[in-house]
Design a protein around this motif. Structure first.
Motif, mmCIF file in Angstrom:
data_model
loop_
_atom_site.group_PDB
_atom_site.id
_atom_site.type_symbol
_atom_site.label_atom_id
_atom_site.label_comp_id
_atom_site.label_asym_id
_atom_site.label_seq_id
_atom_site.Cartn_x
_atom_site.Cartn_y
_atom_site.Cartn_z
ATOM 1 N N PRO A 177 0.218 -2.005 -15.342
ATOM 2 C CA PRO A 177 1.537 -2.115 -15.997
ATOM 3 C C PRO A 177 2.517 -1.016 -15.563
ATOM 4 O O PRO A 177 3.721 -1.263 -15.428
ATOM 5 C CB PRO A 177 1.224 -2.009 -17.497
ATOM 6 N N SER A 178 2.007 0.202 -15.306
ATOM 7 C CA SER A 178 2.893 1.310 -14.904
ATOM 8 C C SER A 178 3.486 1.067 -13.524
ATOM 9 O O SER A 178 4.692 1.255 -13.312
ATOM 10 C CB SER A 178 2.127 2.639 -14.890
ATOM 11 N N ILE A 179 2.658 0.657 -12.585
ATOM 12 C CA ILE A 179 3.174 0.448 -11.222
ATOM 13 C C ILE A 179 4.075 -0.790 -11.172
ATOM 14 O O ILE A 179 5.032 -0.837 -10.395
ATOM 15 C CB ILE A 179 2.045 0.379 -10.162
ATOM 16 N N ARG A 180 3.792 -1.771 -12.047
ATOM 17 C CA ARG A 180 4.665 -2.960 -12.081
ATOM 18 C C ARG A 180 6.089 -2.551 -12.471
ATOM 19 O O ARG A 180 7.063 -2.999 -11.854
ATOM 20 C CB ARG A 180 4.102 -3.995 -13.063
ATOM 21 N N ARG A 181 6.224 -1.691 -13.485
ATOM 22 C CA ARG A 181 7.556 -1.212 -13.909
ATOM 23 C C ARG A 181 8.245 -0.451 -12.770
ATOM 24 O O ARG A 181 9.432 -0.617 -12.512
ATOM 25 C CB ARG A 181 7.429 -0.310 -15.146
ATOM 26 N N PHE A 182 7.463 0.382 -12.065
ATOM 27 C CA PHE A 182 7.965 1.183 -10.940
ATOM 28 C C PHE A 182 8.497 0.268 -9.828
ATOM 29 O O PHE A 182 9.587 0.478 -9.290
ATOM 30 C CB PHE A 182 6.818 2.067 -10.424
ATOM 31 N N ILE A 183 7.724 -0.779 -9.507
ATOM 32 C CA ILE A 183 8.096 -1.695 -8.416
ATOM 33 C C ILE A 183 9.325 -2.523 -8.801
ATOM 34 O O ILE A 183 10.238 -2.704 -7.984
ATOM 35 C CB ILE A 183 6.903 -2.612 -8.046
ATOM 36 N N ILE A 184 9.363 -3.015 -10.038
ATOM 37 C CA ILE A 184 10.519 -3.809 -10.488
ATOM 38 C C ILE A 184 11.804 -2.984 -10.350
ATOM 39 O O ILE A 184 12.823 -3.468 -9.846
ATOM 40 C CB ILE A 184 10.312 -4.319 -11.938
ATOM 41 N N LYS A 185 11.715 -1.725 -10.772
ATOM 42 C CA LYS A 185 12.877 -0.821 -10.683
ATOM 43 C C LYS A 185 13.345 -0.700 -9.224
ATOM 44 O O LYS A 185 14.535 -0.824 -8.929
ATOM 45 C CB LYS A 185 12.483 0.557 -11.245
ATOM 46 N N TYR A 194 0.834 -1.206 0.000
ATOM 47 C CA TYR A 194 0.000 0.000 0.000
ATOM 48 C C TYR A 194 0.869 1.256 0.000
ATOM 49 O O TYR A 194 0.551 2.250 -0.648
ATOM 50 C CB TYR A 194 -0.951 -0.010 1.204
ATOM 51 N N GLN A 195 1.990 1.188 0.732
ATOM 52 C CA GLN A 195 2.901 2.338 0.760
ATOM 53 C C GLN A 195 3.477 2.622 -0.629
ATOM 54 O O GLN A 195 3.559 3.771 -1.055
ATOM 55 C CB GLN A 195 4.059 2.067 1.731
ATOM 56 N N VAL A 196 3.863 1.549 -1.336
ATOM 57 C CA VAL A 196 4.501 1.743 -2.638
ATOM 58 C C VAL A 196 3.491 2.252 -3.673
ATOM 59 O O VAL A 196 3.839 3.025 -4.560
ATOM 60 C CB VAL A 196 5.231 0.451 -3.105
ATOM 61 N N VAL A 197 2.222 1.852 -3.534
ATOM 62 C CA VAL A 197 1.179 2.385 -4.429
ATOM 63 C C VAL A 197 1.028 3.888 -4.193
ATOM 64 O O VAL A 197 0.944 4.675 -5.141
ATOM 65 C CB VAL A 197 -0.172 1.649 -4.218
ATOM 66 N N CYS A 198 1.027 4.306 -2.921
ATOM 67 C CA CYS A 198 0.949 5.740 -2.588
ATOM 68 C C CYS A 198 2.147 6.495 -3.176
ATOM 69 O O CYS A 198 1.999 7.559 -3.784
ATOM 70 C CB CYS A 198 0.910 5.936 -1.067
ATOM 71 N N ARG A 199 3.347 5.890 -3.004
ATOM 72 C CA ARG A 199 4.569 6.547 -3.493
ATOM 73 C C ARG A 199 4.526 6.696 -5.016
ATOM 74 O O ARG A 199 4.874 7.731 -5.567
ATOM 75 C CB ARG A 199 5.790 5.727 -3.067
ATOM 76 N N PHE A 200 4.093 5.655 -5.694
ATOM 77 C CA PHE A 200 3.999 5.685 -7.159
ATOM 78 C C PHE A 200 3.049 6.790 -7.617
ATOM 79 O O PHE A 200 3.354 7.563 -8.524
ATOM 80 C CB PHE A 200 3.515 4.324 -7.677
ATOM 81 N N LEU A 201 1.878 6.869 -6.964
ATOM 82 C CA LEU A 201 0.879 7.864 -7.377
ATOM 83 C C LEU A 201 1.376 9.292 -7.149
ATOM 84 O O LEU A 201 1.039 10.200 -7.898
ATOM 85 C CB LEU A 201 -0.444 7.626 -6.635
#
Length: 657
Positions: free
Chosen positions: A579-587, A557-564
């Motif tokens: 797909p956008s958040i998946r790329r963000f998390i992989i990085k 949930y924290q990483v979703v907030c950070r991405f947004l």
């Protein structure tokens, strides 16, 4: 009747639960052909004669409700009544089941062969079967199984045939109908097909609801559907869908039946057939389209062992008793029965509360297999070994000691059936990482994620047992205070945040908090006064385990907030979000800034977004930019900060007792 190979509960706390019987034992010792061709004369509702499929469709087409909707659609669209009537007939033709005993016998023979190959045992609580047999004779019955595998609805029909109970008619998705031969076979074994969504199609809704209600109120067969709407890819219960439950309750609200029995059924798999398929699906690999050729390609599963299945038929719930004092049925007398009426807020709240109560009943009767407890510990150890300076792996004697400790803890938290089975531990148990010279770091990460998500699906089977105490353990960390009021506020925030993730009954925050307090005091982990919540010295281990169990969800949930806040553009749509958040998390995972591979789960990401939409931190635009996500950065930042205070790096207050 199957032979008495009974699994008894050894713990005195579990005595009130029914015993289980392995129905495959008899199948292994007698003829499958004789079983398939046995005399099958199930007792039915009020002794009525079975209704032929054609007679059923005629009853639906002649109903006053459908005639009313057909005339309404004709007026609204300017089409001829006959034209709309023909469309209704075509919808019904596409939808209707054509249950045939010959097909059922074919499935009984085939599934006996398949089940004996795949499973060590299929255990059923016979007392639940007896309760169901009684219920079918007295009132219309709705069967509500948990949904973790495609196997569920085949298994349910197989069991009812085995015990000479009336076979159910089963709501199935249209994707099955596209399977040549198999689709028609399913139709002839009781499946009726419904579109996944039909929005504002008034005619389709009328045909569908009238078809279900006609089968139900005349008691021709038990109606079976999945409250969760779809298979759970994570082995967690999903938020219930209310459409079909609204439909089946309607005849009772309108006084067309005296009562109705709702029967929750809990199906616990030791190993799910689609296990690795689900993990890949959550990492972005598209779900394979249902096809007959795909079914034949899947034959290789027959060479594997999927352990045992436990099926627990819960206590039938009387809808009349459930609605007493909650629903004023006189409101339905104000409008003729055949005129569609939007459910009142009172009815919507009642249906919603009932759905949550039934899913909780499914959860409470799930069986905890030893591997579920083992997976919970292995995952936590795997996560901890990702931290700098930590070594992977765990000594076998240490693992055994932890499993015994966790088993004892789970017994103090619940009276869930826990089967006493021997657990054979091998030295290679647990998430393994494979390396090859030509794999990229990203491929290696995703390969590891498949193993971790598969392991997490087993851990998730125990989440409902530990959830409320775990939320309290997190709240204690977050509150940075021993004051009971502060801890409650923190608990309330977390519970609200995670109510798309777990089955948390709306409006039951105080009850959940009190239950969590009671359980953690009972286990000796907490000492609670009127004003204070203190962790005891012996309770530290329990608190650490519980917070670690929810940590991956917290970080997700924290990483979703950070991405947004960091990456979401003005044009980000709901479709582009995953797909956008998946790329963000992989990085971030590759850079070592995230600890939990589990945050790659699209299920976790969707639930986090749903929570932010519900809380108003993100909005979905309508009109020209339909589906575009508008982020309230200040609010999302604030939520991330509040969640950040819940990481278990803070000191725990320890009271020496």
């Amino acid at each position: 009747m199957a032979s008495k190979a009974v699994y008894s509960h050894r713990d005195p706390m579990l005595k009130k639960r029914d015993d289980f019987e392995d129905i495959l034992e008899e199948r292994r010792n007698s003829s499958d052909l004789r079983y398939a061709l046995k005399c099958y004369t199930p007792v039915v509702y009020k002794g009525i004669s079975p209704c032929k499929a054609d007679a059923l469709t005629n009853m639906v087409l002649q109903s006053s409700h459908l005639h009313y909707v057909i005339s309404q659609v004709s007026k609204e669209t300017g089409r001829a009544v006959d034209d709309v009537q023909d469309e209704a007939s075509a919808i019904l033709e596409e939808m209707a089941q054509r249950l045939q005993l010959s097909t059922i016998r074919f499935f009984a023979f085939t599934l006996s062969k398949v089940f004996k190959t795949l499973f060590r045992s299929i255990c059923v609580n016979e007392e639940g079967i007896q309760r169901l047999q009684q219920a079918i004779q007295e009132h219309p019955v709705v069967l509500l199984p948990s949904h973790r595998s495609y196997m569920d609805f085949l298994l349910m029909s197989y069991l009812l045939y085995t015990y000479d109970l009336a076979l159910p008619v089963i709501a199935a998705g249209m994707d099955f109908m596209g399977m040549k031969f198999v689709g028609e076979m399913l139709r002839m074994s009781g499946a009726f097909f419904i579109r996944r969504s039909f929005g504002g199609d008034k005619l389709y809704w009328a045909v569908f609801s009238e078809y279900v209600k006609t089968m139900l109120k005349n008691g021709y067969a038990p109606v079976e559907f999945f409250l969760e709407g779809t298979r759970s890819r994570t082995s967690k219960s999903l938020t219930p869908k209310l459409g079909l439950l609204n439909i089946v309750m309607d005849p009772f609200f309108k006084g067309e039946v005296f009562d109705m029995s709702l029967v929750p059924v809990s199906i616990s798999y030791e190993r799910i057939l689609e296990e690795s398929l689900y993990a890949r699906e959550m990492l972005g690999v598209p779900k394979p389209k249902e096809s007959t050729s795909g079914l034949f390609k899947a034959r290789k599963v027959l060479s594997q062992n999927y352990g045992s299945i436990h099926v627990y038929f819960g206590q039938p719930v009387s809808l009349r008793s459930l609605a007493e004092g909650r629903v004023n049925r006189s409101q339905f007398s104000l409008v003729p029965r055949h005129i569609p009426k939007r459910p009142s807020e009172e009815i919507q709240n009642f249906v919603n509360d009932s759905a949550y109560m039934l899913v909780r009943a499914q959860e409470e009767n799930m069986v905890l297999k030893p591997w579920v407890l083992l997976a919970s510990l292995l995952l936590q150890n795997h996560h901890q070994s990702q931290a700098p300076g930590q070594k992977p792996g765990m000594a076998l004697d240490e693992l055994t000691e932890r499993v015994v400790w966790l088993r004892d803890l789970s017994r103090q938290f619940t009276v869930v059936p826990e089967i006493q089975e021997t657990l054979y531990l091998r030295g290679d148990v647990g998430p393994k990482e494979s390396r090859s010279a030509d794999t990229t770091p990203e491929e290696e990460l995703l390969s590891r994620a498949v193993i971790v998500l598969s392991c997490a699906s087993y851990r998730n089977q125990a989440l409902h047992v530990f959830l409320r105490p775990a939320l309290l353990a997190l709240a204690i960390h977050a509150a940075a205070s021993t004051k009971k009021r502060e801890v409650f506020y923190s608990f309330s925030f977390l519970r609200n945040m995670f109510s798309n993730e777990f089955i948390l009954v709306p409006g039951a925050t105080v009850q959940d908090f009190e239950e969590a307090c009671y359980l953690l005091v009972k286990t000796g982990a907490l000492q609670i006064t009127q004003q204070e919540v203190l962790v005891t010295e012996r309770g530290h281990r329990t608190i650490v385990f519980l917070t670690s169990m929810l940590d991956p969800f917290l970080q997700g949930y924290q990483v979703v907030c950070r991405f947004l806040c960091e990456e979401a553009t003005e044009e980000l749509t709901e479709k582009q979000f995953i797909p956008s958040i998946r790329r963000f998390i992989i990085k971030h995972l590759l850079a070592g800034r995230l600890r939990y591979t589990e945050v790659l789960s699209s299920d976790l990401q969707k639930n986090a977004l749903a929570a932010l939409l519900r809380l108003g931190a993100v909005q979905k635009l309508k009109g020209v930019d339909q589906g575009t996500l508008k982020v309230n950065t200040v609010m999302v930042n604030s939520l991330e900060d509040t969640l950040g205070g819940k990481l278990p790096t803070q000191k725990v207050v320890v009271a020496r007792l």
